[in-house]
Motif scaffolding. Structure first.
Motif, mmCIF file in Angstrom:
data_model
loop_
_atom_site.group_PDB
_atom_site.id
_atom_site.type_symbol
_atom_site.label_atom_id
_atom_site.label_comp_id
_atom_site.label_asym_id
_atom_site.label_seq_id
_atom_site.Cartn_x
_atom_site.Cartn_y
_atom_site.Cartn_z
ATOM 1 N N VAL A 100 48.050 34.565 31.863
ATOM 2 C CA VAL A 100 47.956 35.093 33.229
ATOM 3 C C VAL A 100 48.460 34.024 34.190
ATOM 4 C CG1 VAL A 100 46.437 35.898 35.061
ATOM 5 C CG2 VAL A 100 46.005 36.600 32.699
ATOM 6 N N TRP A 101 49.430 34.395 35.015
ATOM 7 C CA TRP A 101 49.922 33.490 36.044
ATOM 8 C C TRP A 101 48.971 33.506 37.231
ATOM 9 C CZ3 TRP A 101 53.803 30.063 35.610
ATOM 10 C CH2 TRP A 101 54.760 30.264 34.605
ATOM 11 N N ILE A 102 48.561 32.335 37.691
ATOM 12 C CA ILE A 102 47.738 32.211 38.887
ATOM 13 C C ILE A 102 48.664 31.754 40.014
ATOM 14 C CG2 ILE A 102 45.673 31.215 39.907
ATOM 15 C CD1 ILE A 102 45.183 32.802 37.331
ATOM 16 N N VAL A 103 48.890 32.640 40.975
ATOM 17 C CA VAL A 103 49.800 32.342 42.078
ATOM 18 C C VAL A 103 48.980 32.181 43.355
ATOM 19 C CG1 VAL A 103 51.851 33.065 43.348
ATOM 20 C CG2 VAL A 103 51.558 33.743 40.934
ATOM 21 N N ALA A 104 48.925 30.970 43.854
ATOM 22 C CA ALA A 104 48.159 30.675 45.073
ATOM 23 C C ALA A 104 49.110 30.660 46.264
ATOM 24 C CB ALA A 104 47.451 29.331 44.938
ATOM 25 N N LEU A 105 48.865 31.548 47.217
ATOM 26 C CA LEU A 105 49.695 31.670 48.403
ATOM 27 C C LEU A 105 48.827 31.520 49.648
ATOM 28 C CD1 LEU A 105 51.222 34.781 46.844
ATOM 29 C CD2 LEU A 105 52.718 32.916 47.504
ATOM 30 N N GLU A 106 49.487 31.320 50.773
ATOM 31 C CA GLU A 106 48.753 31.174 52.032
ATOM 32 C C GLU A 106 49.513 31.878 53.145
ATOM 33 O OE1 GLU A 106 48.040 27.286 54.387
ATOM 34 O OE2 GLU A 106 46.328 27.491 53.037
ATOM 35 N N THR A 107 48.762 32.626 53.945
ATOM 36 C CA THR A 107 49.353 33.272 55.111
ATOM 37 C C THR A 107 49.063 32.405 56.333
ATOM 38 O OG1 THR A 107 47.398 34.525 55.796
ATOM 39 C CG2 THR A 107 48.721 35.457 54.011
ATOM 40 N N ASP A 108 49.392 32.920 57.503
ATOM 41 C CA ASP A 108 49.110 32.176 58.737
ATOM 42 C C ASP A 108 47.613 32.077 59.001
ATOM 43 O OD1 ASP A 108 51.772 31.791 59.194
ATOM 44 O OD2 ASP A 108 51.982 33.579 60.463
ATOM 45 N N THR A 109 46.838 32.952 58.333
ATOM 46 C CA THR A 109 45.410 33.005 58.658
ATOM 47 C C THR A 109 44.479 32.734 57.478
ATOM 48 O OG1 THR A 109 45.402 35.408 58.266
ATOM 49 C CG2 THR A 109 45.806 34.638 60.533
ATOM 50 N N ARG A 110 44.959 32.880 56.241
ATOM 51 C CA ARG A 110 44.043 32.747 55.108
ATOM 52 C C ARG A 110 44.780 32.528 53.797
ATOM 53 N NH1 ARG A 110 42.054 39.069 54.696
ATOM 54 N NH2 ARG A 110 44.130 39.997 54.681
ATOM 55 N N PRO A 111 44.063 31.983 52.791
ATOM 56 C CA PRO A 111 44.651 31.832 51.466
ATOM 57 C C PRO A 111 44.538 33.136 50.672
ATOM 58 C CG PRO A 111 42.467 30.889 51.484
ATOM 59 C CD PRO A 111 42.757 31.317 52.902
ATOM 60 N N VAL A 112 45.481 33.361 49.790
ATOM 61 C CA VAL A 112 45.477 34.542 48.931
ATOM 62 C C VAL A 112 45.819 34.096 47.514
ATOM 63 C CG1 VAL A 112 46.507 36.803 48.486
ATOM 64 C CG2 VAL A 112 46.263 35.998 50.831
ATOM 65 N N GLN A 113 45.084 34.623 46.538
ATOM 66 C CA GLN A 113 45.372 34.299 45.140
ATOM 67 C C GLN A 113 45.707 35.587 44.394
ATOM 68 O OE1 GLN A 113 42.474 32.948 41.833
ATOM 69 N NE2 GLN A 113 43.221 31.042 42.733
ATOM 70 N N VAL A 114 46.819 35.567 43.684
ATOM 71 C CA VAL A 114 47.249 36.737 42.930
ATOM 72 C C VAL A 114 47.352 36.360 41.453
ATOM 73 C CG1 VAL A 114 49.041 38.489 42.632
ATOM 74 C CG2 VAL A 114 48.553 37.574 44.918
#
Length: 208
Positions: free
Chosen positions: A178-192
C-alpha cells in the motif's frame, strides 16, 4: 477458538496477504490482533540501517490502521533481536493462539529473510502457524504513479475542492503493498492510501 492472533510484519509487499488473512480470522473470532515487527540484531544486524526502526513502526501502525477500520482491537510492538526467536518469545509472553505470516517479501533479499524466518517459526512454534504467499502482481510500483492516483482520488472527492493546491509533504512510501501518499493543502494535511495491487485509492485521514 482464537483470542489473540499475531501478525509479524516487515512492511514488505509479501505481508499484505498475511495481514488481510489475519484480520479476517480475527474478525471471525472477535480476536485481538498483535502486529509485531522485528529489527534484527546479531548475524542479520549488518543488513539494517538507521531507517530500520522507523520502518518497523510504520509497518505495525499500518496493520493497526487496517484493524481499526474493521473494528478489530489491535496492539502493536517493535522488538529487537533474531527475528524468529523474537517472534516466538512474543507469542509465548502474550499467550498468542495463532500466528499468521507471509512467505515472500518485496525484494530478493526480503524473500530470503522472510522465507527463512517463516520456516523457523513454523518448525519451532507451539501454536498453529498460517503461512500466506503473495500471489498478486504489483501494478503500482512507482511513487509518481501512486502520487498521481492520490491526486486523482482527491479531485474526484466531492468534498475536496482542493486538488489544485495539493503539495507532496514527503516521498510516497510503500508499506505492505500500500502506497502512503502524504499531501498538504493550503489549510490541512491529507493522507491517501493507494493499493499497489488494485490501484484503488482511499482517503484515510483528513485532520483539521
Amino acid at each position: 477458538m482464537y483470542q489473540d492472533v499475531l501478525i509479524p510484519t516487515d512492511g514488505s509487499d509479501g505481508t499484505r496477504q498475511s495481514i488481510m488473512h489475519g484480520l479476517t480470522i480475527a474478525n471471525r473470532f472477535e480476536a485481538t490482533i498483535h502486529a509485531l515487527s522485528i529489527v534484527p540484531e546479531g548475524p542479520l544486524g549488518t543488513l539494517q540501517n538507521e531507517a530500520a526502526t522507523p520502518a518497523a513502526h510504520r509497518a505495525v501502525e499500518r496493520v493497526a490502521a487496517e484493524a481499526a477500520r474493521d473494528g478489530i482491537e489491535a496492539t502493536t510492538g517493535v522488538e529487537q533481536g533474531v527475528p524468529h526467536e523474537a517472534i516466538l518469545e512474543y507469542a509465548a509472553d502474550h499467550d498468542i493462539d495463532l500466528i499468521v505470516m507471509g512467505t515472500q517479501g518485496r525484494t530478493g533479499l526480503d524473500r530470503v529473510l522472510v522465507g527463512s524466518v517463516t520456516e523457523r517459526v513454523v518448525r519451532m512454534a507451539d501454536v498453529p502457524v498460517v503461512t500466506v504467499r503473495l500471489t498478486d502482481e504489483i501494478r503500482i510500483d512507482d511513487a509518481e504513479d501512486a502520487e498521481r492516483i492520490a491526486r486523482d482520488a482527491l479531485t474526484a472527492d466531492a468534498e475536496s475542492g482542493e486538488s489544485d493546491a495539493l503539495t507532496v509533504v514527503e516521498e510516497p512510501q510503500r508499506i505492505s503493498a500500500v502506497w502512503i501518499v502524504a499531501l498538504e493543502t493550503d489549510t490541512r494535511p491529507v493522507q491517501v492510501h493507494v493499493d499497489a495491487l488494485s490501484g484503488k485509492a482511499r482517503i484515510e485521514t483528513r485532520d483539521e
